[in-house]
Motif scaffolding. Structure first.
Motif, PDB file in Angstrom:
ATOM      1  N   ILE A 269      39.128  18.853 102.836  1.00  0.00           N
ATOM      2  CA  ILE A 269      38.868  19.379 101.490  1.00  0.00           C
ATOM      3  C   ILE A 269      37.905  18.457 100.752  1.00  0.00           C
ATOM      4  CG2 ILE A 269      39.928  19.742  99.228  1.00  0.00           C
ATOM      5  CD1 ILE A 269      42.373  20.883 100.703  1.00  0.00           C
ATOM      6  N   ARG A 270      38.115  17.141 100.854  1.00  0.00           N
ATOM      7  CA  ARG A 270      37.193  16.197 100.219  1.00  0.00           C
ATOM      8  C   ARG A 270      35.807  16.258 100.850  1.00  0.00           C
ATOM      9  NH1 ARG A 270      41.687  12.585 101.023  1.00  0.00           N
ATOM     10  NH2 ARG A 270      42.960  12.489  99.146  1.00  0.00           N
ATOM     11  N   MET A 271      35.737  16.690 102.093  1.00  0.00           N
ATOM     12  CA  MET A 271      34.450  16.816 102.774  1.00  0.00           C
ATOM     13  C   MET A 271      33.727  18.106 102.392  1.00  0.00           C
ATOM     14  SD  MET A 271      35.646  15.513 106.573  1.00  0.00           S
ATOM     15  CE  MET A 271      34.089  15.980 107.353  1.00  0.00           C
ATOM     16  N   GLY A 272      34.374  18.958 101.614  1.00  0.00           N
ATOM     17  CA  GLY A 272      33.727  20.172 101.160  1.00  0.00           C
ATOM     18  C   GLY A 272      34.176  21.445 101.843  1.00  0.00           C
ATOM     19  N   TYR A 273      35.292  21.400 102.561  1.00  0.00           N
ATOM     20  CA  TYR A 273      35.764  22.556 103.326  1.00  0.00           C
ATOM     21  C   TYR A 273      37.015  23.180 102.714  1.00  0.00           C
ATOM     22  CZ  TYR A 273      32.511  21.121 106.998  1.00  0.00           C
ATOM     23  OH  TYR A 273      31.377  20.806 107.708  1.00  0.00           O
ATOM     24  N   GLU A 274      37.099  23.204 101.395  1.00  0.00           N
ATOM     25  CA  GLU A 274      38.312  23.691 100.744  1.00  0.00           C
ATOM     26  C   GLU A 274      38.621  25.139 101.107  1.00  0.00           C
ATOM     27  OE1 GLU A 274      40.352  23.906  96.279  1.00  0.00           O
ATOM     28  OE2 GLU A 274      38.307  23.163  96.542  1.00  0.00           O
ATOM     29  N   ASP A 275      37.613  26.010 101.084  1.00  0.00           N
ATOM     30  CA  ASP A 275      37.859  27.422 101.388  1.00  0.00           C
ATOM     31  C   ASP A 275      38.333  27.599 102.825  1.00  0.00           C
ATOM     32  OD1 ASP A 275      37.121  28.068  98.835  1.00  0.00           O
ATOM     33  OD2 ASP A 275      35.082  28.694  99.360  1.00  0.00           O
ATOM     34  N   ALA A 276      37.702  26.888 103.746  1.00  0.00           N
ATOM     35  CA  ALA A 276      38.085  27.004 105.151  1.00  0.00           C
ATOM     36  C   ALA A 276      39.501  26.495 105.368  1.00  0.00           C
ATOM     37  CB  ALA A 276      37.101  26.229 106.029  1.00  0.00           C
ATOM     38  N   VAL A 277      39.851  25.390 104.726  1.00  0.00           N
ATOM     39  CA  VAL A 277      41.196  24.833 104.875  1.00  0.00           C
ATOM     40  C   VAL A 277      42.231  25.795 104.308  1.00  0.00           C
ATOM     41  CG1 VAL A 277      42.743  22.983 104.112  1.00  0.00           C
ATOM     42  CG2 VAL A 277      40.458  22.434 104.960  1.00  0.00           C
ATOM     43  N   VAL A 296      38.842  27.184 112.294  1.00  0.00           N
ATOM     44  CA  VAL A 296      38.380  25.815 112.049  1.00  0.00           C
ATOM     45  C   VAL A 296      36.860  25.785 112.232  1.00  0.00           C
ATOM     46  CG1 VAL A 296      38.540  23.400 112.733  1.00  0.00           C
ATOM     47  CG2 VAL A 296      40.574  24.868 112.850  1.00  0.00           C
ATOM     48  N   PRO A 297      36.096  25.428 111.217  1.00  0.00           N
ATOM     49  CA  PRO A 297      34.638  25.477 111.325  1.00  0.00           C
ATOM     50  C   PRO A 297      34.105  24.547 112.412  1.00  0.00           C
ATOM     51  CG  PRO A 297      35.301  25.293 109.027  1.00  0.00           C
ATOM     52  CD  PRO A 297      36.530  25.055 109.850  1.00  0.00           C
ATOM     53  N   GLN A 298      33.172  25.054 113.184  1.00  0.00           N
ATOM     54  CA  GLN A 298      32.619  24.266 114.275  1.00  0.00           C
ATOM     55  C   GLN A 298      31.868  23.044 113.750  1.00  0.00           C
ATOM     56  OE1 GLN A 298      31.797  26.241 117.742  1.00  0.00           O
ATOM     57  NE2 GLN A 298      30.006  25.058 118.386  1.00  0.00           N
ATOM     58  N   ASP A 299      31.191  23.194 112.606  1.00  0.00           N
ATOM     59  CA  ASP A 299      30.461  22.036 112.093  1.00  0.00           C
ATOM     60  C   ASP A 299      31.408  20.959 111.566  1.00  0.00           C
ATOM     61  OD1 ASP A 299      31.203  23.694 109.980  1.00  0.00           O
ATOM     62  OD2 ASP A 299      29.482  23.176 108.755  1.00  0.00           O
ATOM     63  N   LEU A 300      32.604  21.341 111.127  1.00  0.00           N
ATOM     64  CA  LEU A 300      33.598  20.334 110.747  1.00  0.00           C
ATOM     65  C   LEU A 300      34.043  19.549 111.977  1.00  0.00           C
ATOM     66  CD1 LEU A 300      35.657  18.948 108.904  1.00  0.00           C
ATOM     67  CD2 LEU A 300      37.149  20.946 109.183  1.00  0.00           C
ATOM     68  N   ILE A 301      34.340  20.254 113.056  1.00  0.00           N
ATOM     69  CA  ILE A 301      34.730  19.563 114.292  1.00  0.00           C
ATOM     70  C   ILE A 301      33.617  18.627 114.747  1.00  0.00           C
ATOM     71  CG2 ILE A 301      35.351  19.887 116.717  1.00  0.00           C
ATOM     72  CD1 ILE A 301      36.634  22.546 115.936  1.00  0.00           C
ATOM     73  N   ALA A 302      32.379  19.061 114.642  1.00  0.00           N
ATOM     74  CA  ALA A 302      31.249  18.236 115.072  1.00  0.00           C
ATOM     75  C   ALA A 302      31.175  16.930 114.285  1.00  0.00           C
ATOM     76  CB  ALA A 302      29.945  19.018 114.924  1.00  0.00           C
ATOM     77  N   GLN A 303      31.574  16.961 113.000  1.00  0.00           N
ATOM     78  CA  GLN A 303      31.510  15.749 112.185  1.00  0.00           C
ATOM     79  C   GLN A 303      32.635  14.768 112.495  1.00  0.00           C
ATOM     80  OE1 GLN A 303      30.355  15.974 108.031  1.00  0.00           O
ATOM     81  NE2 GLN A 303      30.137  18.177 108.210  1.00  0.00           N
ATOM     82  N   LEU A 304      33.685  15.255 113.129  1.00  0.00           N
ATOM     83  CA  LEU A 304      34.869  14.421 113.384  1.00  0.00           C
ATOM     84  C   LEU A 304      34.973  13.964 114.830  1.00  0.00           C
ATOM     85  CD1 LEU A 304      37.463  16.613 111.431  1.00  0.00           C
ATOM     86  CD2 LEU A 304      36.358  14.516 110.610  1.00  0.00           C
ATOM     87  N   THR A 305      34.036  14.342 115.679  1.00  0.00           N
ATOM     88  CA  THR A 305      34.169  14.103 117.119  1.00  0.00           C
ATOM     89  C   THR A 305      32.870  13.562 117.711  1.00  0.00           C
ATOM     90  OG1 THR A 305      33.469  16.360 117.652  1.00  0.00           O
ATOM     91  CG2 THR A 305      35.837  15.992 117.352  1.00  0.00           C
TER      92      THR A 305
END
Length: 346
Positions: A269-277, A296-305
């Motif tokens: 949510i702090r990263m800007g993915y409130e709606d997706a969460v 789960v957004p693919q670009d979110l996974i990309a930022q964490l892996t």
């Protein structure tokens, strides 16, 4: 400024029993000069006994808990276990601590969850007093008073009968919110970061700086370990690897804890993915776990892996080298650990 990174092996939670192949992976990690190996606990296996068992087969790799939950043990019990394991391992313990969440704390341990930061601060203070052995330990704090004030009246302040091998057993704090991260920087030797993104350094820099600047802060930034758990997967089929991780992220962001108290969900949510969460939580709590995973957004996974070919992972590692992170905690079989060591350690 780019820096060298250390590697740690995160064995993680048990799933019904001891993880298959764990010792083989730990022995390979030590051979590859990994800095540390980490165990976990939630409401099944504990974090300390596996380290004692596996640690007996190793000589140099450090043994970390990610995490010991403070509601599972009194401060004195944790101090005793830490001293014991530190002696048995020749000074290799890293005591990772965390507060867990209200569902586990109140539902499993039968302890109050209120004021988790205040409880942690008091808990850490008692640990250090016990290990310091400057005299009988007393504590007037509201959460862990020593001696116990409402008992028989026969309680007596005591000093540990065992001298610790190290009075300064390192303490790492699992933290996700800004206040907790600042406390880690103030009181501890390291921060156990989960769902860290090197592309969102602004979410962590202020909290870390605040902690380091507090009076009597234990460490400065250059001597503080930021150990981030990150899935590192070298593969020619990155989409399959990403999809395999989706259920884990859906669980943490959608189903870990209550909707009103999911600390893991606050990170994206702090990263800007409130709606997706919000959508992930809705689906997961409705029992639609597969749909939650797909959301789960693919670009979110990309930022964490770190996922992809050797060339891609090597390229993406530069962002981590430029971040506050000093240690990458990864998982995998011996072959994956060898690939990671070649890419990260050179």
């Amino acid at each position: 400024m780019a820096r060298d990174l250390k590697l740690g092996l995160n064995v993680g939670y048990w799933a019904g029993g001891p993880p298959n192949g764990a010792l083989d992976a730990i022995l390979e990690a030590e051979r590859l000069v990994f800095d540390s190996v980490w165990s976990a606990e939630a409401y099944g296996s504990d974090a300390l006994m596996p380290l004692a068992w596996w640690g007996a087969s190793t000589e140099k790799i450090r043994l970390g808990t990610a995490i010991v939950q403070i509601s599972a043990r009194t401060p004195a019990a944790t101090a005793m276990a830490a001293m014991t394991l530190d002696h048995l391992s020749g000074g290799r313990l890293i005591l990772g601590l965390g507060v867990s969440g209200p569902q586990v704390v109140e539902g499993w341990y039968g302890q109050p969850f209120a004021k988790p930061l205040a409880r942690m601060r008091e808990y850490i203070g008692i640990l250090r007093e016990i290990w310091g052995r400057q005299g009988p330990v007393t504590n007037e704090g509201p959460h862990y008073p020593l001696p116990f004030p409402d008992g028989t009246g026969l309680g007596k302040p005591l000093k540990s009968s065992v001298r610790p091998l190290r009075e300064d057993i390192p303490i790492y704090l699992a933290a996700e919110g800004p206040k907790n991260i600042a406390m880690a920087a103030e009181l501890c030797d390291g921060w156990l970061a989960i769902f860290y993104s090197p592309h969102h350094e602004d979410l962590y820099q202020g909290a870390l700086a605040e902690g380091f600047e507090r009076p009597n802060a234990r460490r400065r930034a250059e001597h503080f370990d930021v150990a981030a758990t990150v899935p590192l997967i070298v593969t020619d089929d990155p989409q399959s690897a990403i999809d395999a991780l989706r259920p884990m992220y859906a669980l943490y962001f959608g189903g870990m804890g209550a909707r009103s108290a999911n600390f893991h969900a606050n990170v994206p949510i702090r990263m800007g993915y409130e709606d997706a969460v919000g959508r992930i939580q809705d689906l997961y709590l409705e029992g639609k776990k597969d749909e939650a995973a797909a959301a789960v957004p693919q670009d979110l996974i990309a930022q964490l892996t770190l996922i992809g070919s050797e060339a891609k992972v090597r390229h993406d590692l530069e962002a981590w080298r430029d971040s506050a992170v000093t240690t990458l905690l990864i998982g995998g079989d011996p072959a994956m650990l060898r690939s990671a060591a070649e890419l990260v350690l050179g």
